[in-house]
Scaffold this active site. Structure first.
Site, PDB file in Angstrom:
ATOM      1  N   GLY A  26      -9.609   9.796   7.140  1.00  8.40           N
ATOM      2  CA  GLY A  26      -8.934  11.055   7.420  1.00  8.40           C
ATOM      3  C   GLY A  26      -8.738  11.840   6.137  1.00  8.40           C
ATOM      4  O   GLY A  26      -9.568  11.793   5.221  1.00  8.40           O
ATOM      5  N   GLN A  28      -6.618  11.566   3.446  1.00  4.90           N
ATOM      6  CA  GLN A  28      -6.645  10.797   2.204  1.00  4.90           C
ATOM      7  C   GLN A  28      -7.906   9.937   2.106  1.00  4.90           C
ATOM      8  O   GLN A  28      -8.504   9.817   1.041  1.00  4.90           O
ATOM      9  CB  GLN A  28      -5.401   9.908   2.114  1.00  4.90           C
ATOM     10  CG  GLN A  28      -4.105  10.649   1.842  1.00  4.90           C
ATOM     11  CD  GLN A  28      -4.006  11.222   0.431  1.00  4.90           C
ATOM     12  OE1 GLN A  28      -4.678  10.792  -0.485  1.00  4.90           O
ATOM     13  NE2 GLN A  28      -3.146  12.222   0.285  1.00  4.90           N
ATOM     14  N   HIS A 108       1.192   4.682   0.544  1.00  5.03           N
ATOM     15  CA  HIS A 108       2.587   4.898   0.956  1.00  5.03           C
ATOM     16  C   HIS A 108       3.176   3.516   1.204  1.00  5.03           C
ATOM     17  O   HIS A 108       2.478   2.611   1.659  1.00  5.03           O
ATOM     18  CB  HIS A 108       2.622   5.754   2.216  1.00  5.03           C
ATOM     19  CG  HIS A 108       3.992   6.037   2.767  1.00  5.03           C
ATOM     20  ND1 HIS A 108       5.086   6.257   1.964  1.00  5.03           N
ATOM     21  CD2 HIS A 108       4.437   6.144   4.042  1.00  5.03           C
ATOM     22  CE1 HIS A 108       6.147   6.496   2.728  1.00  5.03           C
ATOM     23  NE2 HIS A 108       5.772   6.417   3.989  1.00  5.03           N
TER      24      HIS A 108
END
Length: 338
Positions: A26, A28, A108
């Site tokens: 996607g 990133q 993340h």
């Protein structure tokens, strides 16, 4: 403040002979994969069977495998799919294929911090989190620049986890701008808080409330949209360039005076108390539990309902028409549709 690393602190040759699997393609994922490939790294992409991104990744010169196959082939595995999907995908596709000396990476800290993924002791676990969307990570790299990144090491099985993560940061261009050291917990909590209380939840609620107040008072929706929504970018760009002081230097004295006397009337101690509650819910896992429960429920009914209600607000229709006046509407459409 944690230490900041730059290009001279990173050794890209630490990635020589290693296969890097980017799981997801996607926003990133495509940026990381293409940037690393163009930095000379051996990159493959892992996707689920039938993914719409499969042909796209192949057309951009990348080898694509299922997530399980990619994990089996890889030395370094960067997981770049949605937070709510990472735990199940890891258990099914990655965990059975992990080998001693592998490195698990994240952009993340959510899955690690909230125990959605619990890696074995024999792998490195690190984070490189670009502080910008994927299309910016890609465009900045192409221009010879980079997006600042955060680095964190949760588990250093090899003794070289930080060095390998810094090499990865250099490979995607982040070390050109700077790589700030942090922890998985700090990144997760501050990132979620920033998104909810300020960047997404706070800003959009503030702009929508201003729009609604003007429209309720009888002003044209177009005027309300320009003043409360469109011009937000102009102010944020000034802040991005030179901070609050620079922004205030660039605006009129009338606007600056209104800033000082009215801001504290809108953002009160009551508002800050609400923010403190938001932060507490993030820290103790309440938000993560609610989010994961909602996202894993049948058809994500609540989430989709909130999305639909927001999309049906009249400011969306007004904004869509007004944005046609500007050249960037083509860029916006391309961003949404890709």
């Amino acid at each position: 403040m944690g230490k900041i690393y730059y290009q001279e602190d990173c050794n890209l040759s630490l990635l020589d002979g290693k296969t890097i699997a980017i799981i997801g393609y996607g926003s990133q994922g495509h940026a990381h994969a293409l940037n690393l490939k163009e930095s000379g790294c051996n990159v493959i992409v892992g996707l689920y069977e039938g993914s719409k991104s499969w042909a796209k990744a192949e057309s951009q010169g990348l080898e694509v495998y299922t997530a399980a196959e990619a994990a089996k082939k890889a030395d370094i595995i960067m997981i770049l799919i949605n937070d709510e999907k990472q735990g199940d995908m890891y258990k099914k596709d990655i965990e059975p294929n992990l080998k001693e000396g592998n490195m698990l990476m994240f952009a993340h800290g959510f899955a690690i911090n909230f125990n959605q993924i619990i890696p074995p002791s024999y792998v490195d676990v690190a984070m490189i989190a670009p502080k910008g969307p994927g299309h910016t990570v890609r465009s900045e790299y192409i221009e010879g620049k980079g997006v600042p990144c955060l680095i964190a090491v949760e588990q250093d099985a090899s003794g070289k986890a930080k060095e390998k993560a810094l090499a990865y940061a250099l490979g995607i261009g982040g070390a050109r701008a700077g790589v700030l050291e942090t922890t998985f917990r700090v990144e997760t909590e501050t990132d979620l808080f920033g998104e909810q209380a300020v960047l997404c939840g706070g800003v959009t609620a503030l702009m929508q409330a201003g729009y609604e107040v003007l429209v309720e008072a009888g002003y044209a929706p177009e005027n309300a949209y320009f003043e409360c929504i469109h011009e937000m970018k102009l102010i944020v760009d000034l802040i991005n360039q030179s901070g609050f002081e620079g922004m205030r230097y660039s605006i009129s004295n009338t606007a600056e005076y209104g800033d000082y006397v009215t801001g504290p009337k809108i953002i009160t101690e009551e508002t800050k108390n609400a923010m403190r509650k938001v932060l507490k819910d993030i820290q103790d896992g309440t938000f993560a539990h609610e989010f994961l429960t909602d996202m894993k429920s049948c058809n994500q009914v609540h989430f989709r309902s909130m999305r639909r209600n927001a999309a049906e607000h009249d400011l969306e229709a007004v904004g869509k028409e007004l944005r046609k006046l500007y050249s960037w509407n083509k860029e916006e459409d391309k961003l949404i549709n890709n």
